[in-house]
Scaffold this motif. Structure first.
Motif, PDB file in Angstrom:
ATOM      1  N   ASP A 260       0.877  -1.177   0.000  1.00  0.00           N
ATOM      2  CA  ASP A 260       0.000   0.000   0.000  1.00  0.00           C
ATOM      3  C   ASP A 260       0.912   1.223   0.000  1.00  0.00           C
ATOM      4  OD1 ASP A 260      -1.979   1.862   0.281  1.00  0.00           O
ATOM      5  OD2 ASP A 260      -2.604   1.256   2.288  1.00  0.00           O
ATOM      6  N   HIS A 343      -2.395   2.421   9.224  1.00  0.00           N
ATOM      7  CA  HIS A 343      -3.132   1.224   9.639  1.00  0.00           C
ATOM      8  C   HIS A 343      -2.203   0.032   9.559  1.00  0.00           C
ATOM      9  CE1 HIS A 343      -3.312   0.401   5.288  1.00  0.00           C
ATOM     10  NE2 HIS A 343      -3.589   1.681   5.165  1.00  0.00           N
ATOM     11  N   HIS A 350      -5.826  -3.260   4.869  1.00  0.00           N
ATOM     12  CA  HIS A 350      -6.101  -2.776   6.231  1.00  0.00           C
ATOM     13  C   HIS A 350      -6.200  -4.051   7.050  1.00  0.00           C
ATOM     14  CE1 HIS A 350      -8.035   1.415   5.230  1.00  0.00           C
ATOM     15  NE2 HIS A 350      -6.877   1.228   4.624  1.00  0.00           N
ATOM     16  N   THR A 390       1.260   1.216   7.841  1.00  0.00           N
ATOM     17  CA  THR A 390       1.470   2.279   6.857  1.00  0.00           C
ATOM     18  C   THR A 390       1.677   3.597   7.586  1.00  0.00           C
ATOM     19  OG1 THR A 390      -0.853   2.936   6.621  1.00  0.00           O
ATOM     20  CG2 THR A 390      -0.071   1.121   5.222  1.00  0.00           C
ATOM     21  N   GLU A 392       1.166   7.393   6.416  1.00  0.00           N
ATOM     22  CA  GLU A 392       0.628   8.074   5.241  1.00  0.00           C
ATOM     23  C   GLU A 392      -0.021   9.413   5.580  1.00  0.00           C
ATOM     24  OE1 GLU A 392      -2.903   6.143   3.565  1.00  0.00           O
ATOM     25  OE2 GLU A 392      -2.620   4.483   4.957  1.00  0.00           O
ATOM     26  N   GLU A 432       2.934   7.783   1.304  1.00  0.00           N
ATOM     27  CA  GLU A 432       2.703   6.582   2.124  1.00  0.00           C
ATOM     28  C   GLU A 432       3.764   5.524   1.868  1.00  0.00           C
ATOM     29  OE1 GLU A 432      -0.872   4.443   1.017  1.00  0.00           O
ATOM     30  OE2 GLU A 432      -0.981   3.485   2.985  1.00  0.00           O
TER      31      GLU A 432
HETATM   32 MN    MN Z   1      -3.035   2.981   3.350  1.00  0.00          MN
END
Ligand code: MN
Ligand code: GLY
Length: 462
Positions: A260, A343, A350, A390, A392, A432
């Motif tokens: 991600d 997250h 997630h 992450t 971000e 991110e």
């Molecule tokens: Mn993310």
């Protein structure tokens, strides 16, 4: 699939944590798009894949904790099936590959669940997130589909979270494989995006890079000149020089671990004089947040640190005013960053949110805030070695939100609304990366993806 011993060890650890009872794991079924034979791409349930390792529809498993038994439920293909699917390993062969010796047809599952319950044993199950899982649970347990959430097993959820949140070396290697593909997707997008093109042309190029590399999207890709809409899934805008694009996408590794990654890129290849300082500010917030990560630090405090860096820079830019700590404590920064810093990430982008966001990201030591912005923080509890999260931060200029706050005088002490008039068309910035918490700090995972303004511009210049 990992080696058989991985799944045997995972199940053994789950049994140790639960101590007693029977665990029911439902695999996912096919999901029709518009008529029964026209299917969405199959996506296995992550907890099922984590403990059982089989990535195909129509399976369930029972883990009998007290009697140290595992049974895989599924149906062998008939010759009629094989005509459509081609030859596949038998259920017994597949079970053996993941260390399971007992198999039974799907139709036997209801009897097994009923018998165990008649014996007074607890049959633990996880929260459903698809309608047909609810219907299955209704049929197996006699609980109305709409009420099954009240009967999910909290001990099982907590055990699964405690296990899945700590990534092993082989899981981290998978995530890094996905990020390596994200590297190609992001640099490919930076090179492809040119003024005059439609966003969808770049989305097509990125999709091609990803599919060529064997990946699938780990969530619907975001690629938009309207990055101020946090999850913008439309790709029909024509890009013009001076636009900023938020590109937030992720892919999967062979064993279905996610990446991600977000980068923000200037159409035309150069950040404008208005964009560059704010880009540098988001990067500074991200770098300071990452540098603060180590075991024992609450992620909520990392989030608030990033928010203070942003608020301080916004004050320097004349967009905020007053005391930075007070502004962040009051939530004034959320006009510009109305989401959480990050997250958990793993098999789900997630990770484990299907088990309940608060049971994954919060614990007795930290309760979810009800303040706009911080309320959307998905991970707040203290970091542990093995977490992959992450980081971000972002800055967004959302005209409707600005207008509403201004009209209502919200946080007028901290926000210089008049100065925002020049930023109404700015869009958004988000940066991110995926970060592993190590024994004494952190490691940004994967090959470095161009991130400073200079690096992004250099890739765009080809
Ligand atoms: Mn993310
Ligand atoms: N990358 C999308 C999200 O984190 O929600």
């Amino acid at each position: 699939m990992f080696e058989r011993k991985t799944y045997i060890l995972r199940r053994a650890q789950l049994k140790r944590m639960l101590g007693a009872g029977v665990v029911l794991l439902l695999g996912n079924d096919e999901s029709p798009m518009n008529y029964p034979a026209n299917l969405y791409p199959f996506w296995q349930d992550s907890s099922f894949l984590y403990y059982i390792g089989l990535n195909q529809p129509g399976l369930a498993a029972i883990i009998d904790v007290d009697n140290d038994r595992v049974v895989l439920f599924g149906d062998e293909l008939t010759i009629d099936d094989v005509v459509w699917t081609g030859p596949q390993p038998t259920l017994v062969e597949q079970a053996r590959g993941v260390g399971i010796t007992e198999t039974a047809p799907q139709s036997a599952l209801a009897d097994v669940v009923a018998t165990e319950r008649q014996r007074g044993r607890t049959v633990h199950f996880l929260p459903p997130y698809r309608g047909n899982q609810r219907l299955k649970l209704e049929a197996l347990f006699g609980i109305r589909a709409g009420w099954v959430d009240q009967y999910v097993s909290l001990p099982l959820i907590d055990a699964v979270v405690a296990q899945r949140e700590i990534k092993t070396d082989e899981e981290v290697a998978e995530i890094e494989q996905a990020i390596a593909l994200s590297h190609a997707m992001h640099t490919g997008a930076m090179q492809a995006a040119k003024p005059g093109m439609l966003e969808q042309e770049v989305v097509g190029a990125v999709t091609g890079i990803m599919r060529t590399g064997g990946g699938h999207f780990s969530f619907p890709m975001i690629f938009s000149i309207h990055g101020e809409t946090l999850h913008n899934h439309h790709y029909d805008n024509r890009m013009a020089a001076g636009d900023l694009i938020v590109h937030d996408s992720g892919t999967t590794s062979p064993n279905h671990y996610a990446s991600d990654i977000t980068r923000t890129i200037p159409v035309g290849g150069r950040f404008t004089a208005q964009q560059r300082p704010l880009y540098d500010l988001v990067l500074e917030a991200q770098l300071q947040a990452i540098a603060a990560m180590k075991p024992g630090v609450r992620y909520k405090d990392v989030h608030l640190l990033a928010c203070r860096v942003l608020a301080s820079g916004l004050k320097d830019a004349g967009l905020m005013r007053g005391d930075v700590d007070e502004a962040v404590a009051a939530g004034a920064h959320a006009l510009f960053m109305p989401h959480g810093l990050g997250h958990m990430m793993g098999m789900d982008v997630h990770d484990m949110e299907g088990l309940g966001e608060d049971r994954v990201g919060y614990d007795a030591s930290v309760k979810r805030s009800d303040q706009f912005g911080t309320a959307y923080l998905r991970l707040a509890k203290a970091l542990q070695p093995g977490f992959v999260v992450t980081v971000e931060p972002g800055l967004y200029f959302i005209p409707l939100l600005i207008d509403q706050w201004k009209a209502e005088g919200i946080h007028a002490d901290f926000i210089n609304y008049d100065a925002l008039d020049d930023y109404r068309d700015f869009g958004g910035i988000r940066i991110e990366d995926d970060v592993l918490v190590t024994a004494d700090g952190y490691r940004v995972l994967g090959p470095p993806i161009p991130k400073t303004a200079d690096e992004v511009e250099a890739v765009m210049a080809g």
